[in-house]
Design a protein around this motif. Structure first.
Motif, PDB file in Angstrom:
ATOM      1  N   ILE A  19     -13.164   5.947 -19.207  1.00  0.00           N
ATOM      2  CA  ILE A  19     -13.888   4.682 -19.425  1.00  0.00           C
ATOM      3  C   ILE A  19     -13.853   3.830 -18.154  1.00  0.00           C
ATOM      4  O   ILE A  19     -14.873   3.328 -17.696  1.00  0.00           O
ATOM      5  N   PHE A  20     -12.653   3.686 -17.565  1.00  0.00           N
ATOM      6  CA  PHE A  20     -12.538   2.897 -16.332  1.00  0.00           C
ATOM      7  C   PHE A  20     -13.410   3.484 -15.223  1.00  0.00           C
ATOM      8  O   PHE A  20     -14.084   2.761 -14.493  1.00  0.00           O
ATOM      9  N   LEU A  21     -13.394   4.816 -15.097  1.00  0.00           N
ATOM     10  CA  LEU A  21     -14.171   5.449 -14.032  1.00  0.00           C
ATOM     11  C   LEU A  21     -15.663   5.232 -14.249  1.00  0.00           C
ATOM     12  O   LEU A  21     -16.400   4.946 -13.304  1.00  0.00           O
ATOM     13  N   GLU A  22     -16.097   5.323 -15.521  1.00  0.00           N
ATOM     14  CA  GLU A  22     -17.509   5.068 -15.836  1.00  0.00           C
ATOM     15  C   GLU A  22     -17.905   3.646 -15.439  1.00  0.00           C
ATOM     16  O   GLU A  22     -19.043   3.392 -15.061  1.00  0.00           O
ATOM     17  N   MET A  23     -16.946   2.704 -15.556  1.00  0.00           N
ATOM     18  CA  MET A  23     -17.232   1.307 -15.240  1.00  0.00           C
ATOM     19  C   MET A  23     -17.053   1.007 -13.749  1.00  0.00           C
ATOM     20  O   MET A  23     -17.128  -0.152 -13.332  1.00  0.00           O
ATOM     21  N   GLY A  24     -16.787   2.036 -12.955  1.00  0.00           N
ATOM     22  CA  GLY A  24     -16.696   1.866 -11.511  1.00  0.00           C
ATOM     23  C   GLY A  24     -15.355   1.381 -10.993  1.00  0.00           C
ATOM     24  O   GLY A  24     -15.264   0.836  -9.894  1.00  0.00           O
ATOM     25  N   PHE A  25     -14.284   1.573 -11.784  1.00  0.00           N
ATOM     26  CA  PHE A  25     -12.949   1.151 -11.370  1.00  0.00           C
ATOM     27  C   PHE A  25     -12.256   2.247 -10.561  1.00  0.00           C
ATOM     28  O   PHE A  25     -12.534   3.431 -10.727  1.00  0.00           O
ATOM     29  N   THR A  26     -11.331   1.842  -9.714  1.00  0.00           N
ATOM     30  CA  THR A  26     -10.550   2.764  -8.890  1.00  0.00           C
ATOM     31  C   THR A  26      -9.104   2.737  -9.395  1.00  0.00           C
ATOM     32  O   THR A  26      -8.585   1.661  -9.707  1.00  0.00           O
ATOM     33  N   GLU A  27      -8.465   3.919  -9.459  1.00  0.00           N
ATOM     34  CA  GLU A  27      -7.096   3.964  -9.986  1.00  0.00           C
ATOM     35  C   GLU A  27      -6.092   3.534  -8.910  1.00  0.00           C
ATOM     36  O   GLU A  27      -6.176   3.960  -7.759  1.00  0.00           O
ATOM     37  N   MET A  28      -5.131   2.717  -9.326  1.00  0.00           N
ATOM     38  CA  MET A  28      -4.099   2.230  -8.394  1.00  0.00           C
ATOM     39  C   MET A  28      -2.941   3.223  -8.336  1.00  0.00           C
ATOM     40  O   MET A  28      -2.689   3.925  -9.309  1.00  0.00           O
ATOM     41  N   PRO A  29      -2.232   3.286  -7.205  1.00  0.00           N
ATOM     42  CA  PRO A  29      -1.080   4.195  -7.122  1.00  0.00           C
ATOM     43  C   PRO A  29       0.131   3.599  -7.854  1.00  0.00           C
ATOM     44  O   PRO A  29       0.670   2.592  -7.418  1.00  0.00           O
ATOM     45  N   THR A  30       0.506   4.214  -8.965  1.00  0.00           N
ATOM     46  CA  THR A  30       1.581   3.635  -9.788  1.00  0.00           C
ATOM     47  C   THR A  30       2.830   4.503  -9.753  1.00  0.00           C
ATOM     48  O   THR A  30       3.643   4.464 -10.676  1.00  0.00           O
ATOM     49  N   ASN A  31       2.981   5.302  -8.687  1.00  0.00           N
ATOM     50  CA  ASN A  31       4.067   6.281  -8.659  1.00  0.00           C
ATOM     51  C   ASN A  31       5.421   5.712  -8.232  1.00  0.00           C
ATOM     52  O   ASN A  31       6.164   6.340  -7.503  1.00  0.00           O
ATOM     53  N   ASN A  32       5.734   4.512  -8.662  1.00  0.00           N
ATOM     54  CA  ASN A  32       7.091   3.987  -8.422  1.00  0.00           C
ATOM     55  C   ASN A  32       7.604   3.267  -9.675  1.00  0.00           C
ATOM     56  O   ASN A  32       7.147   2.184 -10.004  1.00  0.00           O
ATOM     57  N   PHE A  33       8.524   3.925 -10.373  1.00  0.00           N
ATOM     58  CA  PHE A  33       9.099   3.308 -11.567  1.00  0.00           C
ATOM     59  C   PHE A  33      10.043   2.173 -11.169  1.00  0.00           C
ATOM     60  O   PHE A  33      10.236   1.227 -11.905  1.00  0.00           O
ATOM     61  N   ILE A  34      10.656   2.322  -9.980  1.00  0.00           N
ATOM     62  CA  ILE A  34      11.592   1.298  -9.520  1.00  0.00           C
ATOM     63  C   ILE A  34      10.833   0.279  -8.679  1.00  0.00           C
ATOM     64  O   ILE A  34      10.023   0.651  -7.826  1.00  0.00           O
ATOM     65  N   GLU A  35      11.103  -0.978  -8.949  1.00  0.00           N
ATOM     66  CA  GLU A  35      10.392  -2.049  -8.269  1.00  0.00           C
ATOM     67  C   GLU A  35      11.400  -3.153  -7.952  1.00  0.00           C
ATOM     68  O   GLU A  35      12.426  -3.283  -8.631  1.00  0.00           O
ATOM     69  N   SER A  36      11.111  -3.939  -6.943  1.00  0.00           N
ATOM     70  CA  SER A  36      11.979  -5.083  -6.674  1.00  0.00           C
ATOM     71  C   SER A  36      11.533  -6.223  -7.584  1.00  0.00           C
ATOM     72  O   SER A  36      10.365  -6.280  -7.992  1.00  0.00           O
ATOM     73  N   SER A  37      12.467  -7.124  -7.899  1.00  0.00           N
ATOM     74  CA  SER A  37      12.104  -8.289  -8.708  1.00  0.00           C
ATOM     75  C   SER A  37      11.034  -9.102  -8.003  1.00  0.00           C
ATOM     76  O   SER A  37      10.219  -9.771  -8.638  1.00  0.00           O
ATOM     77  N   PHE A  38      11.027  -9.032  -6.665  1.00  0.00           N
ATOM     78  CA  PHE A  38      10.040  -9.787  -5.903  1.00  0.00           C
ATOM     79  C   PHE A  38       8.608  -9.441  -6.325  1.00  0.00           C
ATOM     80  O   PHE A  38       7.823 -10.307  -6.673  1.00  0.00           O
TER      81      PHE A  38
END
Ligand SMILES: *[C@@H]1O[C@H](CO)[C@@H](O)[C@H](O)[C@H]1NC(C)=O
Length: 500
Positions: free
Chosen positions: A240-259
């Motif tokens: 659905i997102f691709l049909e609407m012209g959206f681009t997928e973000m790189p989400t390959n980090n489960f660990i994140e800083s609080s910042f």
């Protein structure tokens, strides 16, 4: 692979082959041993698999056999003969004869043989008398010959006539002509099927006989992979997102800083969501150290002193809080990184981004909550986007899911203003149910990143688990994710098709 035949039978067969000059027919062996022919065929096949112990040539021959009715006649006489023997001296009413099982066929045959006569003028109805005392039952005699295996003494014409009367049938018999092979022996040595480490180490492989590979054998059918329902539904959302012209973000980090997870989103450091009751903190590495320094400074300032037309939160912003590593609580952390990156471009370009990935929260587990789930998020950045654009795009998005009736309810989120919860009318439940959350990112989040004035960013999110549970009729989330999942559920779940 062929199953190993009974070893006793295999050895008996070898002994028989040894005794004859020439060869043996497998059918004859079966008859003389009183076993089923298939058992002999099995023995032949397993001997063939051992190499050249015997040679077996397939042949087929035809022979005559009695049918069920043929056997009955061979035993009790032809129908016509039985008719004659059942008529007494004083004759018998025709109607009575016709009641006998062999009556009808027997009557007409006996008439044409002139073994009986019919007296139609008899008082009390037509009556039958026999005209012969002794008769020759040729049909029975012929069948008995076939039964004794002497069918060759009959003429072709006779056999075909009996076949026409369905008393004989010609059957094709497949058999093997068995002779000694070049490695003939009456004792069989088992062939090894595998070369083992022990055989190589001891050198015993030199004395062993190995079974040749059968490259014609069919392989075992593979049990192929099955996608988990979450992955099937994810594919649909991604589509659905691709049909609407959206681009997928790189989400390959489960660990994140609080910042990136909180501070960049203008979420104050005292916010309860940043407590360990809600968020999982990492012990090793406990802290992150690399941040864009000037951006970090602008974030500190907007929190503690305000700016960009905001008075801020007026508290003492601490770098130590921002450094804490956590398991990301939402993929909006990735959106923040992407928007910051976008702001670093020389010239701003409008973007449409989406992500579908895992997030973590220290939740109390129950039938609808787990400590990890998937967040679906859509983000659009452009000059002058309004709440109307957000409503429009939400209609478009949910329409593609088959959800047409939408309502929006004002809500509070720390990093969006205004914010709206999204409700859809559930035809089954006959009520409005929440399907997602949405809003416009605050200027206190966007302007410190360096995005130009006038650029607004609309965003919305929902979980992947909830639509999946509805789609596949799963009531307890623990049946969908975790150690209680029944793999059969995964195998049995059909392809996901949204009813749009
Ligand atoms: C999760 O929250 C509970 C209280 O709600 C707390 O006792 C526990 O330590 C937290 N877990 C982690 C790993 O922080």
């Amino acid at each position: 692979r062929h199953r190993m035949a009974d070893t006793g039978l295999v050895e008996t067969l070898l002994q028989r082959v040894e005794k004859v000059d020439g060869g043996l027919d497998s059918q004859d062996v079966a008859t003389s041993l009183g076993v089923d022919h298939q058992a002999i065929v099995g023995a032949v096949k397993s001997l063939q698999a051992l190499g050249d112990v015997i040679s077996a040539e397939q042949r087929s021959s035809k022979h005559w056999e009695l049918t069920g009715e043929g056997c009955e006649i061979a035993e009790q006489g032809s129908h016509e003969a039985r008719v004659v023997s059942s008529i007494p001296e004083e004759g018998m009413p025709q109607s009575q004869l016709m009641k006998l099982a062999f009556g009808k066929v027997g009557f007409s045959k006996a008439m044409s043989n002139k073994w009986i006569r019919l007296d139609k003028g008899h008082e009390g109805g037509p009556r039958i008398f026999k005209t012969v005392e002794r008769l020759e039952d040729l049909v029975r005699d012929k069948l008995l010959l076939v039964q004794k295996g002497q069918a060759s003494e009959l003429e072709e014409k006779e056999k075909n006539e009996l076949k026409k009367r369905k008393l004989l049938s010609e059957v094709t018999v497949k058999s093997y002509w068995i002779t000694k092979g070049s490695c003939f022996s009456t004792t069989i040595t088992k062939q090894e099927t595998e070369l083992t480490t022990e055989m190589i180490a001891s050198g015993s492989w030199k004395e062993k006989k190995f079974k040749p590979y059968n490259f014609e054998a069919m392989g075992v059918a593979l049990d192929c992979g099955h996608l988990h329902p979450l992955m099937k539904v994810r594919t649909q959302f991604r589509q659905i997102f691709l049909e609407m012209g959206f681009t997928e973000m790189p989400t390959n980090n489960f660990i994140e800083s609080s910042f990136w997870n909180f501070d960049s989103l203008f979420q104050p450091q005292q916010h309860p969501a940043r407590d360990q009751h809600d968020t999982f903190f990492l012990s090793d590495p406990a802290q992150a150290h690399e941040f864009p320094q000037d951006y970090l400074e602008r974030v500190r300032k907007v929190h503690s002193e305000g700016g960009f037309g905001s008075q801020g939160y007026k508290y003492d912003w601490k770098i130590e809080e921002a450094q804490k590593n956590i398991l990301r609580t939402h993929t909006t952390a990735v959106s923040a990184r992407m928007l910051y990156k976008l702001a670093q471009q020389e010239k701003f370009t409008p973007v449409k981004y989406f992500s579908i990935d895992r997030v973590f929260r220290n939740e109390t587990l129950d039938a609808t909550h787990l400590a990890e789930f998937h967040q679906i998020e859509g983000v659009v950045a452009d000059f002058g986007l309004t709440l109307g654009d957000l409503m429009g795009i939400l209609h478009q998005f949910f329409n593609k899911l088959g959800i047409t009736k939408l309502r929006f309810k004002p809500a509070y989120n720390p990093y969006t203003e205004p914010s709206m919860e999204v409700f859809s009318y559930h035809e089954g439940l006959k009520k409005w149910v929440e399907v997602g959350n949405s809003g416009m990112f605050r200027p206190e989040m966007l302007l410190p990143m360096g995005l130009p004035e006038g650029v607004t960013v609309i965003a919305w999110g929902l979980s992947l688990e909830r639509p999946t549970m509805i789609k596949y009729g799963i009531n307890n989330i623990r049946e969908l994710v975790g150690h209680k999942v029944n793999l059969q559920m995964v195998y049995d779940s059909p392809v996901c098709r949204l009813d749009s």
